[in-house]
Design a protein around this motif. Sequence first.
Motif, PDB file in Angstrom:
ATOM      1  N   ILE A 380       0.835  -1.205   0.000  1.00 32.00           N
ATOM      2  CA  ILE A 380       0.000   0.000   0.000  1.00 32.00           C
ATOM      3  C   ILE A 380       0.866   1.251   0.000  1.00 32.00           C
ATOM      4  O   ILE A 380       0.606   2.221  -0.736  1.00 32.00           O
ATOM      5  CB  ILE A 380      -0.937  -0.020   1.224  1.00 32.00           C
ATOM      6  N   THR A 381       1.933   1.225   0.816  1.00 34.30           N
ATOM      7  CA  THR A 381       2.829   2.384   0.883  1.00 34.30           C
ATOM      8  C   THR A 381       3.503   2.643  -0.460  1.00 34.30           C
ATOM      9  O   THR A 381       3.570   3.790  -0.936  1.00 34.30           O
ATOM     10  CB  THR A 381       3.888   2.157   1.970  1.00 34.30           C
ATOM     11  N   ALA A 382       4.019   1.577  -1.091  1.00 30.69           N
ATOM     12  CA  ALA A 382       4.693   1.731  -2.389  1.00 30.69           C
ATOM     13  C   ALA A 382       3.714   2.218  -3.459  1.00 30.69           C
ATOM     14  O   ALA A 382       4.062   3.035  -4.331  1.00 30.69           O
ATOM     15  CB  ALA A 382       5.325   0.404  -2.796  1.00 30.69           C
ATOM     16  N   GLN A 383       2.465   1.702  -3.381  1.00 29.84           N
ATOM     17  CA  GLN A 383       1.453   2.130  -4.348  1.00 29.84           C
ATOM     18  C   GLN A 383       1.173   3.622  -4.221  1.00 29.84           C
ATOM     19  O   GLN A 383       1.071   4.352  -5.212  1.00 29.84           O
ATOM     20  CB  GLN A 383       0.184   1.323  -4.143  1.00 29.84           C
ATOM     21  N   ARG A 384       1.055   4.118  -3.001  1.00 25.76           N
ATOM     22  CA  ARG A 384       0.787   5.540  -2.792  1.00 25.76           C
ATOM     23  C   ARG A 384       1.973   6.384  -3.225  1.00 25.76           C
ATOM     24  O   ARG A 384       1.802   7.488  -3.773  1.00 25.76           O
ATOM     25  CB  ARG A 384       0.458   5.782  -1.322  1.00 25.76           C
ATOM     26  N   ASN A 385       3.197   5.879  -2.975  1.00 27.24           N
ATOM     27  CA  ASN A 385       4.378   6.615  -3.443  1.00 27.24           C
ATOM     28  C   ASN A 385       4.386   6.710  -4.960  1.00 27.24           C
ATOM     29  O   ASN A 385       4.738   7.749  -5.537  1.00 27.24           O
ATOM     30  CB  ASN A 385       5.654   5.914  -2.957  1.00 27.24           C
ATOM     31  N   PHE A 386       4.022   5.625  -5.612  1.00 25.25           N
ATOM     32  CA  PHE A 386       3.948   5.618  -7.079  1.00 25.25           C
ATOM     33  C   PHE A 386       2.928   6.655  -7.557  1.00 25.25           C
ATOM     34  O   PHE A 386       3.213   7.458  -8.471  1.00 25.25           O
ATOM     35  CB  PHE A 386       3.561   4.216  -7.551  1.00 25.25           C
ATOM     36  N   GLN A 387       1.750   6.641  -6.926  1.00 26.72           N
ATOM     37  CA  GLN A 387       0.694   7.574  -7.324  1.00 26.72           C
ATOM     38  C   GLN A 387       1.112   9.025  -7.081  1.00 26.72           C
ATOM     39  O   GLN A 387       0.840   9.914  -7.898  1.00 26.72           O
ATOM     40  CB  GLN A 387      -0.590   7.251  -6.561  1.00 26.72           C
ATOM     41  N   ALA A 388       1.785   9.247  -5.958  1.00 21.24           N
ATOM     42  CA  ALA A 388       2.195  10.620  -5.638  1.00 21.24           C
ATOM     43  C   ALA A 388       3.212  11.136  -6.646  1.00 21.24           C
ATOM     44  O   ALA A 388       3.144  12.304  -7.103  1.00 21.24           O
ATOM     45  CB  ALA A 388       2.773  10.658  -4.223  1.00 21.24           C
ATOM     46  N   ASN A 389       4.181  10.292  -7.018  1.00 17.92           N
ATOM     47  CA  ASN A 389       5.176  10.720  -8.004  1.00 17.92           C
ATOM     48  C   ASN A 389       4.537  10.915  -9.379  1.00 17.92           C
ATOM     49  O   ASN A 389       4.909  11.829 -10.132  1.00 17.92           O
ATOM     50  CB  ASN A 389       6.309   9.697  -8.083  1.00 17.92           C
ATOM     51  N   ALA A 390       3.583  10.044  -9.719  1.00 14.27           N
ATOM     52  CA  ALA A 390       2.867  10.222 -10.988  1.00 14.27           C
ATOM     53  C   ALA A 390       2.078  11.529 -10.980  1.00 14.27           C
ATOM     54  O   ALA A 390       2.012  12.252 -11.997  1.00 14.27           O
ATOM     55  CB  ALA A 390       1.936   9.032 -11.227  1.00 14.27           C
ATOM     56  N   GLN A 391       1.504  11.881  -9.835  1.00 15.24           N
ATOM     57  CA  GLN A 391       0.767  13.135  -9.731  1.00 15.24           C
ATOM     58  C   GLN A 391       1.705  14.335  -9.860  1.00 15.24           C
ATOM     59  O   GLN A 391       1.336  15.374 -10.421  1.00 15.24           O
ATOM     60  CB  GLN A 391       0.029  13.183  -8.385  1.00 15.24           C
ATOM     61  N   MET A 392       2.947  14.182  -9.343  1.00 18.21           N
ATOM     62  CA  MET A 392       3.921  15.262  -9.492  1.00 18.21           C
ATOM     63  C   MET A 392       4.237  15.510 -10.961  1.00 18.21           C
ATOM     64  O   MET A 392       4.350  16.668 -11.407  1.00 18.21           O
ATOM     65  CB  MET A 392       5.210  14.908  -8.738  1.00 18.21           C
ATOM     66  N   ILE A 393       4.360  14.436 -11.748  1.00 16.48           N
ATOM     67  CA  ILE A 393       4.616  14.600 -13.171  1.00 16.48           C
ATOM     68  C   ILE A 393       3.442  15.309 -13.845  1.00 16.48           C
ATOM     69  O   ILE A 393       3.615  16.204 -14.688  1.00 16.48           O
ATOM     70  CB  ILE A 393       4.877  13.232 -13.836  1.00 16.48           C
ATOM     71  N   SER A 394       2.229  14.926 -13.459  1.00 15.30           N
ATOM     72  CA  SER A 394       1.041  15.576 -14.019  1.00 15.30           C
ATOM     73  C   SER A 394       1.019  17.057 -13.663  1.00 15.30           C
ATOM     74  O   SER A 394       0.717  17.918 -14.507  1.00 15.30           O
ATOM     75  CB  SER A 394      -0.214  14.883 -13.488  1.00 15.30           C
ATOM     76  N   THR A 395       1.350  17.385 -12.418  1.00 17.45           N
ATOM     77  CA  THR A 395       1.367  18.786 -11.986  1.00 17.45           C
ATOM     78  C   THR A 395       2.442  19.575 -12.743  1.00 17.45           C
ATOM     79  O   THR A 395       2.198  20.719 -13.192  1.00 17.45           O
ATOM     80  CB  THR A 395       1.629  18.861 -10.479  1.00 17.45           C
ATOM     81  N   GLN A 396       3.639  18.969 -12.869  1.00 18.18           N
ATOM     82  CA  GLN A 396       4.717  19.651 -13.589  1.00 18.18           C
ATOM     83  C   GLN A 396       4.340  19.870 -15.063  1.00 18.18           C
ATOM     84  O   GLN A 396       4.703  20.899 -15.671  1.00 18.18           O
ATOM     85  CB  GLN A 396       5.998  18.830 -13.473  1.00 18.18           C
ATOM     86  N   ASP A 397       3.604  18.929 -15.619  1.00 22.50           N
ATOM     87  CA  ASP A 397       3.163  19.084 -16.999  1.00 22.50           C
ATOM     88  C   ASP A 397       2.214  20.267 -17.133  1.00 22.50           C
ATOM     89  O   ASP A 397       2.294  21.048 -18.095  1.00 22.50           O
ATOM     90  CB  ASP A 397       2.494  17.787 -17.454  1.00 22.50           C
TER      91      ASP A 397
END
Length: 407
Positions: A380-397
């Motif tokens: 669960i922790t790794a999944q949330r970290n993955f989602q958070a980093n993916a969201q950072m890419i979306s925000t930077q875009d």
Amino acid sequence: MSFKTSLSGINAANANLNVTANNIANVNTTGFKESRAEFADLFSYTSYGLSRNAIGSGVKLSNVAQQFSQGNIDPTGRNLDMAIDGEGFFTLSKNGARVYSRAGNFQTNAQGFVGTPDGARLQVYPPREGGDGFDIGRVGDLQLLTTDSPPRQTGQVNLMVTLPADTQAPTVTPFDPAEPNSYSASSGGVTVFDSLGVSHTQTSYFVKTGTPNEWQVHNYVDGEPAGEPVTLRFSDSGALVEPADGRIALDPVTPSTGAGVLQMGLNLSGSTQYGEEFQLRDSRQDGYAAGKLNEISISADGVVFARYSNGADAALGQIALTTFVNPQGLQAQGDNTWAETHVSGTPRTGAPDSSDFGQIQAGALESSTVDLTEQLVNMITAQRNFQANAQMISTQDQVTQTVINIR
């Protein structure tokens, strides 16, 4: 740069998920040691080095560390299942290469060699010539004997009797083993064995003489005399005083079976003269017939015994365990095995239950060290970290798109 930073975070979270998935997949693998993903942060260097206010450049996977903790030991009841309780690895030979394992689910092949399901052979210290201990200077493959245990010729018969003190000399003379009234007591038949494992019967007849505290013993093998009668004398307190050591040499007997000469001794030490009744307190001999293999047993110090139907035991070897200064440096090879590296240090091999080596528990296996609940939380922790980093890419875009759209 920020895209790469978030991408490194996604890669790290993905690696963490891979490690967790591998742990969960091996939750029931015998001797498996769970792994832990370890990460390190990244910084970019300039020609001036690192600035005190430098912003990190992300994360990298620095190590996948296996946790060599003790797993639970679960009984199985199978003779060749073994678990190590403590430090050390089973030492194996796989196609000539030395590998190591904590999984003790061993089996035999068509030639009787003991090894892992994929064919790596268990290494043991071989027994020395004559059976006096083990040769700890070398190791070899453990092979179970499939032949019968050879017979052992009887060398000594041990009798411990109590002769009745109030007995009178027999009224019928001379002594005749076929005439019960010509002797005072008999040991009954003791089964002895010749060099071919054929059984014979040794019998001692006790005759009270007219002298106080004095007896004669007549020894027979298969109904034939095995020497002249021997005088026994007891003290007034009932202890055997002659022969002083209680030992009598019987005449050699040549069996009709074609076996070698049967040369035996009779040991009456501990015999006494008390009371009013004859007692046979002990009757043993040191020979045995040929035997079939009944079972394989393994002691806590790793000695592998073959036990036969005739009561004989044969030590086949002593299991060799190996330890390392840095087990974390071992290289996983698959099939529950590891190989040494320069990081793990030089292997040190020794006998179980000695120095810092663990004990062997036979009929049991060490279970996987994976805690399933812990791994689900990690997932669960790794999944949330993955989602958070993916969201950072979306925000930077979105930020980049906003900058591009400025007119």
